[in-house]
Design a protein around this motif. Structure first.
Motif, PDB file in Angstrom:
ATOM      1  N   HIS A   1      26.527  21.332  13.371  1.00  0.00           N
ATOM      2  CA  HIS A   1      27.949  21.478  13.674  1.00  0.00           C
ATOM      3  C   HIS A   1      28.713  20.491  12.806  1.00  0.00           C
ATOM      4  O   HIS A   1      28.375  19.306  12.776  1.00  0.00           O
ATOM      5  CB  HIS A   1      28.126  21.169  15.167  1.00  0.00           C
ATOM      6  CG  HIS A   1      29.517  21.261  15.674  1.00  0.00           C
ATOM      7  ND1 HIS A   1      30.427  20.235  15.544  1.00  0.00           N
ATOM      8  CD2 HIS A   1      30.148  22.246  16.347  1.00  0.00           C
ATOM      9  CE1 HIS A   1      31.553  20.591  16.121  1.00  0.00           C
ATOM     10  NE2 HIS A   1      31.416  21.797  16.608  1.00  0.00           N
ATOM     11  N   TYR A   2      29.723  20.976  12.084  1.00  0.00           N
ATOM     12  CA  TYR A   2      30.543  20.141  11.209  1.00  0.00           C
ATOM     13  C   TYR A   2      31.947  20.059  11.789  1.00  0.00           C
ATOM     14  O   TYR A   2      32.565  21.091  12.057  1.00  0.00           O
ATOM     15  CB  TYR A   2      30.632  20.760   9.818  1.00  0.00           C
ATOM     16  CG  TYR A   2      29.317  20.888   9.103  1.00  0.00           C
ATOM     17  CD1 TYR A   2      28.886  19.910   8.221  1.00  0.00           C
ATOM     18  CD2 TYR A   2      28.508  22.006   9.284  1.00  0.00           C
ATOM     19  CE1 TYR A   2      27.681  20.027   7.546  1.00  0.00           C
ATOM     20  CE2 TYR A   2      27.306  22.136   8.613  1.00  0.00           C
ATOM     21  CZ  TYR A   2      26.902  21.143   7.748  1.00  0.00           C
ATOM     22  OH  TYR A   2      25.698  21.277   7.085  1.00  0.00           O
ATOM     23  N   GLN A   3      32.454  18.854  11.973  1.00  0.00           N
ATOM     24  CA  GLN A   3      33.813  18.667  12.480  1.00  0.00           C
ATOM     25  C   GLN A   3      34.667  18.038  11.386  1.00  0.00           C
ATOM     26  O   GLN A   3      34.257  17.059  10.759  1.00  0.00           O
ATOM     27  CB  GLN A   3      33.802  17.773  13.714  1.00  0.00           C
ATOM     28  CG  GLN A   3      35.162  17.620  14.343  1.00  0.00           C
ATOM     29  CD  GLN A   3      35.074  16.898  15.674  1.00  0.00           C
ATOM     30  OE1 GLN A   3      34.278  17.263  16.522  1.00  0.00           O
ATOM     31  NE2 GLN A   3      35.889  15.881  15.846  1.00  0.00           N
TER      32      GLN A   3
ATOM     33  N   ALA B   1      32.890  25.144   3.720  1.00  0.00           N
ATOM     34  CA  ALA B   1      31.742  25.408   4.599  1.00  0.00           C
ATOM     35  C   ALA B   1      31.653  26.895   4.942  1.00  0.00           C
ATOM     36  O   ALA B   1      30.563  27.483   4.933  1.00  0.00           O
ATOM     37  CB  ALA B   1      31.857  24.570   5.864  1.00  0.00           C
ATOM     38  N   ARG B   2      32.787  27.503   5.219  1.00  0.00           N
ATOM     39  CA  ARG B   2      32.819  28.932   5.542  1.00  0.00           C
ATOM     40  C   ARG B   2      32.339  29.764   4.356  1.00  0.00           C
ATOM     41  O   ARG B   2      31.539  30.690   4.517  1.00  0.00           O
ATOM     42  CB  ARG B   2      34.233  29.341   5.955  1.00  0.00           C
ATOM     43  CG  ARG B   2      34.324  30.782   6.427  1.00  0.00           C
ATOM     44  CD  ARG B   2      35.754  31.201   6.762  1.00  0.00           C
ATOM     45  NE  ARG B   2      36.257  30.481   7.910  1.00  0.00           N
ATOM     46  CZ  ARG B   2      37.361  29.745   7.913  1.00  0.00           C
ATOM     47  NH1 ARG B   2      38.078  29.590   6.821  1.00  0.00           N
ATOM     48  NH2 ARG B   2      37.763  29.135   9.013  1.00  0.00           N
TER      49      ARG B   2
ATOM     50  N   ALA C   1      33.531  19.431   1.788  1.00  0.00           N
ATOM     51  CA  ALA C   1      34.812  18.730   1.730  1.00  0.00           C
ATOM     52  C   ALA C   1      35.834  19.334   2.681  1.00  0.00           C
ATOM     53  O   ALA C   1      36.775  18.660   3.092  1.00  0.00           O
ATOM     54  CB  ALA C   1      35.357  18.756   0.299  1.00  0.00           C
ATOM     55  N   SER C   2      35.650  20.607   3.036  1.00  0.00           N
ATOM     56  CA  SER C   2      36.636  21.272   3.888  1.00  0.00           C
ATOM     57  C   SER C   2      35.968  22.370   4.706  1.00  0.00           C
ATOM     58  O   SER C   2      34.859  22.820   4.385  1.00  0.00           O
ATOM     59  CB  SER C   2      37.748  21.887   3.039  1.00  0.00           C
ATOM     60  OG  SER C   2      37.226  22.971   2.283  1.00  0.00           O
TER      61      SER C   2
ATOM     62  N   LYS D   1      25.480  32.599   1.828  1.00  0.00           N
ATOM     63  CA  LYS D   1      24.068  32.546   2.244  1.00  0.00           C
ATOM     64  C   LYS D   1      23.745  33.568   3.333  1.00  0.00           C
ATOM     65  O   LYS D   1      22.628  33.608   3.828  1.00  0.00           O
ATOM     66  CB  LYS D   1      23.715  31.144   2.765  1.00  0.00           C
ATOM     67  CG  LYS D   1      23.866  30.041   1.752  1.00  0.00           C
ATOM     68  CD  LYS D   1      22.808  30.158   0.692  1.00  0.00           C
ATOM     69  CE  LYS D   1      22.887  28.968  -0.244  1.00  0.00           C
ATOM     70  NZ  LYS D   1      21.969  29.063  -1.343  1.00  0.00           N
ATOM     71  N   ASN D   2      24.752  34.361   3.718  1.00  0.00           N
ATOM     72  CA  ASN D   2      24.590  35.306   4.832  1.00  0.00           C
ATOM     73  C   ASN D   2      24.075  34.613   6.086  1.00  0.00           C
ATOM     74  O   ASN D   2      23.254  35.143   6.819  1.00  0.00           O
ATOM     75  CB  ASN D   2      23.668  36.465   4.440  1.00  0.00           C
ATOM     76  CG  ASN D   2      24.298  37.367   3.405  1.00  0.00           C
ATOM     77  OD1 ASN D   2      25.497  37.599   3.429  1.00  0.00           O
ATOM     78  ND2 ASN D   2      23.476  37.851   2.484  1.00  0.00           N
ATOM     79  N   SER D   3      24.561  33.403   6.326  1.00  0.00           N
ATOM     80  CA  SER D   3      24.153  32.614   7.485  1.00  0.00           C
ATOM     81  C   SER D   3      24.977  32.986   8.706  1.00  0.00           C
ATOM     82  O   SER D   3      26.157  33.314   8.592  1.00  0.00           O
ATOM     83  CB  SER D   3      24.359  31.117   7.213  1.00  0.00           C
ATOM     84  OG  SER D   3      23.533  30.691   6.185  1.00  0.00           O
ATOM     85  N   ASP D   4      24.354  32.900   9.869  1.00  0.00           N
ATOM     86  CA  ASP D   4      25.097  33.030  11.118  1.00  0.00           C
ATOM     87  C   ASP D   4      25.927  31.767  11.285  1.00  0.00           C
ATOM     88  O   ASP D   4      25.418  30.663  11.094  1.00  0.00           O
ATOM     89  CB  ASP D   4      24.147  33.156  12.312  1.00  0.00           C
ATOM     90  CG  ASP D   4      23.426  34.485  12.323  1.00  0.00           C
ATOM     91  OD1 ASP D   4      23.958  35.454  11.751  1.00  0.00           O
ATOM     92  OD2 ASP D   4      22.331  34.552  12.905  1.00  0.00           O
ATOM     93  N   PHE D   5      27.200  31.928  11.631  1.00  0.00           N
ATOM     94  CA  PHE D   5      28.045  30.760  11.854  1.00  0.00           C
ATOM     95  C   PHE D   5      29.139  31.084  12.844  1.00  0.00           C
ATOM     96  O   PHE D   5      29.479  32.243  13.063  1.00  0.00           O
ATOM     97  CB  PHE D   5      28.635  30.218  10.545  1.00  0.00           C
ATOM     98  CG  PHE D   5      29.621  31.134   9.868  1.00  0.00           C
ATOM     99  CD1 PHE D   5      30.991  30.989  10.080  1.00  0.00           C
ATOM    100  CD2 PHE D   5      29.190  32.132   9.006  1.00  0.00           C
ATOM    101  CE1 PHE D   5      31.902  31.821   9.449  1.00  0.00           C
ATOM    102  CE2 PHE D   5      30.102  32.966   8.370  1.00  0.00           C
ATOM    103  CZ  PHE D   5      31.456  32.809   8.588  1.00  0.00           C
TER     104      PHE D   5
END
Length: 144
Positions: free
Chosen positions: A127-129, A93-94, A88-89, A100-104
């Motif tokens: 990629h989420y915009q 997402a962050r 939703a925002s 999840k300890n994901s690279d972002f």
């Protein structure tokens, strides 16, 4: 519709051909008209489905643009059919990526520039915009 497995498929792969025929889509050849040493590209606009497919110079699908909110040209893609997470925002997402300890990578947050975040998935980048109304576009990209 499973979009991620389509990344990397050739333009003449039966799955791609079936998708293009199902929605009666023409493929547009985009060549380097200005002689700027840019590679050729091929585009398939699935307006009624909310999708834009980009094929690289080798005619392999390298990017899928998924319109979450309708535009003047594109219908909204049904989020319940999307096989990646939907947020939703940007903050949500962050937080998901951190949990999840994901690279972002996150946008700089400059005024007038859309906010975005990009995750690395096992087989692609997503990629989420975000617009002021929430998530507006999801882009699924090959690693190359």
């Amino acid at each position: 519709m499973n979009l991620i497995p389509l990344i990397g498929l050739s333009l003449n792969d039966p799955q791609i051909v079936e998708l293009l025929e199902q929605y009666e889509v023409d493929v547009v050849y985009d060549f380097d008209r200005l002689f700027e040493n840019q590679p050729d590209k091929y585009w398939a606009h699935l307006y009624s489905r909310g999708l834009l497919l980009r094929f690289n110079a080798q005619q392999c699908l390298d990017t899928i643009f998924v319109y979450i909110r309708p535009t003047n040209e594109y219908a909204a893609y049904p989020v319940e059919e999307l096989e990646v997470e939907v947020f939703a925002s940007l903050d949500a997402a962050r937080e998901f990526a951190k949990s999840k300890n994901s690279d972002f990578t996150v946008s700089s947050g400059k005024e007038g520039v859309p906010e975005w975040i990009r995750f690395s998935h096992p087989t692609c980048h997503v990629h989420y915009q975000f617009s002021p109304k929430g998530l507006s576009l999801v882009t699924i990209m090959s690693f190359e």
